[in-house]
Design a protein around this motif. Structure first.
Motif, PDB file in Angstrom:
ATOM      1  N   TRP A 129       0.838  -1.204   0.000  1.00 46.50           N
ATOM      2  CA  TRP A 129       0.000   0.000   0.000  1.00 46.50           C
ATOM      3  C   TRP A 129       0.872   1.254   0.000  1.00 46.50           C
ATOM      4  N   GLY A 130       1.913   1.262   0.822  1.00 46.90           N
ATOM      5  CA  GLY A 130       2.758   2.448   0.917  1.00 46.90           C
ATOM      6  C   GLY A 130       3.450   2.780  -0.390  1.00 46.90           C
ATOM      7  N   VAL A 131       4.024   1.779  -1.025  1.00 43.36           N
ATOM      8  CA  VAL A 131       4.713   2.001  -2.301  1.00 43.36           C
ATOM      9  C   VAL A 131       3.723   2.475  -3.360  1.00 43.36           C
ATOM     10  N   ALA A 132       2.530   1.873  -3.372  1.00 43.42           N
ATOM     11  CA  ALA A 132       1.518   2.265  -4.361  1.00 43.42           C
ATOM     12  C   ALA A 132       1.096   3.719  -4.175  1.00 43.42           C
ATOM     13  N   LEU A 152       7.246   4.685   9.734  1.00 46.94           N
ATOM     14  CA  LEU A 152       7.941   4.705  11.020  1.00 46.94           C
ATOM     15  C   LEU A 152       7.976   3.277  11.539  1.00 46.94           C
ATOM     16  N   THR A 153       9.174   2.770  11.804  1.00 49.63           N
ATOM     17  CA  THR A 153       9.295   1.355  12.117  1.00 49.63           C
ATOM     18  C   THR A 153      10.527   1.110  12.977  1.00 49.63           C
ATOM     19  N   THR A 154      10.849  -0.153  13.184  1.00 47.54           N
ATOM     20  CA  THR A 154      11.987  -0.532  14.012  1.00 47.54           C
ATOM     21  C   THR A 154      13.195  -0.865  13.138  1.00 47.54           C
ATOM     22  N   THR A 155      14.286  -1.175  13.793  1.00 45.78           N
ATOM     23  CA  THR A 155      15.483  -1.647  13.091  1.00 45.78           C
ATOM     24  C   THR A 155      15.521  -3.171  13.048  1.00 45.78           C
ATOM     25  N   ASP A 196      11.791   2.472  -2.376  1.00 44.03           N
ATOM     26  CA  ASP A 196      10.855   2.540  -3.503  1.00 44.03           C
ATOM     27  C   ASP A 196       9.888   3.714  -3.362  1.00 44.03           C
ATOM     28  N   GLY A 197      10.422   4.873  -3.037  1.00 43.23           N
ATOM     29  CA  GLY A 197       9.617   6.081  -2.936  1.00 43.23           C
ATOM     30  C   GLY A 197       9.080   6.380  -1.557  1.00 43.23           C
ATOM     31  N   VAL A 198       9.205   5.438  -0.627  1.00 45.90           N
ATOM     32  CA  VAL A 198       8.731   5.629   0.745  1.00 45.90           C
ATOM     33  C   VAL A 198       9.908   6.035   1.626  1.00 45.90           C
ATOM     34  N   ILE A 199       9.741   7.110   2.393  1.00 45.61           N
ATOM     35  CA  ILE A 199      10.762   7.531   3.352  1.00 45.61           C
ATOM     36  C   ILE A 199      10.610   6.661   4.596  1.00 45.61           C
TER      37      ILE A 199
END
Length: 383
Positions: free
Chosen positions: A25-28, A39-42, A60-63
């Motif tokens: 969803w994010g990449v789309a 925002l996520t973990t390592t 792929d375009g998502v920070i």
């Protein structure tokens, strides 16, 4: 639109249906011109051990903004299983403590949410989703990725189901699971499966298909013991191949083959050689692995005790529902020896995929839903 995903793990090499769906969803959305952050973990595994670097990268375009998480309590799985039948009755403070022990607890959610028009939390049973909903309120869209289990009713999770601006269900079965426990009538909702990335490819000749494919984590709750039993029951040359991380190694020697995490290209090759994809997990809210197999023209054999899997197998017309290990082995042998049956299910799988909304249509519906949630959320100060 400024979109923030808050999820325990993120990345193209992360194994897990919820994580892969969130990234899809994010990449789309990023490709449609939205500013998308994750925002996520390592971590790459569910103990939240730091593997990747903290800080910002682009995927792929998502920070992607990664933070180190507090370590997952090593005893939390036992504690959650013990609480299970009493989940709906557990006092709220104690229930919240369980979610904190489950984790992953990370910094940055408050600041990142302040600068987002909509905050997407995915999936329900993690501290990150609870905290995102508490912080962003009606600007939050929660993808529960819920399946029938007592923990859905944990009192501390009430905000996750009743306080967001939107809920996105992958199936009707998932909606029924959530609505059986929580009053969600006041929350906008959408039933929409994630866009599929798999597609049909030329398969090896029918009589050369010897692989029974399982995709996902190899662990007890995902049916590892049943997979071992299946591998032992199948006649030569049939073999069970598992593509996914080995969380719990096999407890005894067996003919089952574990490959670990594989690339999308390799997974496509395995599907081309597969008689069927087998999903024996008790816990599935959708099973992206099953849907992607159908899209590739591969029949599925599923655990008959899981409503989501049964629904997918029956509505597609391309699956066999198995009641136990004997039934699973018999289904695989039937597909390997009955060319007409295999062909009929393969044709049904491809027809099911063609009847689904296309990726563009799915993303447009998702985008419209997020826009509606953002438009009806309380105004806030932008920084």
């Amino acid at each position: 639109m400024r979109v923030l995903f808050v999820t325990p793990r993120w990345g193209p090499d992360i194994a897990g249906g919820a994580e892969r769906a969130a990234r899809a969803w994010g990449v789309a959305l990023a490709r449609r011109g939205h500013t998308v952050r994750a925002l996520t973990t390592t971590a790459t595994t569910l103990d939240w051990s730091p593997v990747l670097d903290a800080g910002e990268t682009t995927d792929d375009g998502v920070i992607v903004e990664r933070h180190h998480a507090t370590a997952r309590d090593g005893d939390i799985d036992r504690a959650l299983r013990a609480v299970g039948p009493l989940a709906a009755h557990l006092e709220r403070t104690a229930a919240r403590r369980l979610i904190e022990r489950q984790g992953p607890v990370i910094d940055g959610i408050e600041d990142a949410a302040q600068n987002a028009d909509v905050v997407i939390a995915y999936p329900y049973l993690y501290w990150t989703s609870l905290r995102a909903t508490e912080v962003a309120g009606r600007r939050t869209v929660v993808h529960p990725a819920a399946h029938p289990e007592p923990l859905v009713a944990l009192s501390a999770l009430e905000p996750v189901f009743t306080a967001p601006g939107g809920l996105v269900y992958q199936t009707a079965s998932e909606r029924r699971t959530v609505e059986a426990h929580w009053p969600t009538a006041q929350v906008r909702s959408l039933e929409l499966a994630p866009p599929l990335v798999a597609s049909a490819r030329e398969r090896v000749p029918w009589d050369a298909r010897t692989i029974v494919l399982a995709v996902g984590r190899f662990e007890h709750d995902k049916g590892s013991e049943a997979l071992i039993a299946l591998a032992e029951a199948l006649p030569d040359p049939l073999r069970v191949v598992v593509a996914g991380p080995v969380v719990e190694p096999p407890r005894r020697p067996s003919p089952l083959q574990t490959l670990g995490v594989v690339s999308d290209t390799r997974l496509g090759q395995l599907r081309a050689e597969a008689i069927a994809t087998v999903i024996l997990s008790r816990y599935e809210s959708y099973s992206l692995a099953a849907a992607e197999s159908l899209a590739a023209g591969v029949p599925i054999v599923v655990n008959g005790s899981n409503d989501v899997l049964v629904e997918l197998a029956t509505t597609s017309g391309a699956g066999i529902v198995a009641a136990d290990g004997i039934d699973v082995a018999a289904a695989i042998v039937a597909l390997a020896t009955d060319r007409e049956l295999a062909s009929r299910l393969e044709t049904a799988a491809l027809a099911w995929a063609q009847q689904r909304p296309g990726a563009d249509e799915a993303v447009e519906r998702y985008e419209a839903f997020l826009t509606e949630v953002a438009a009806h959320a309380p105004t806030r100060r932008r920084s």
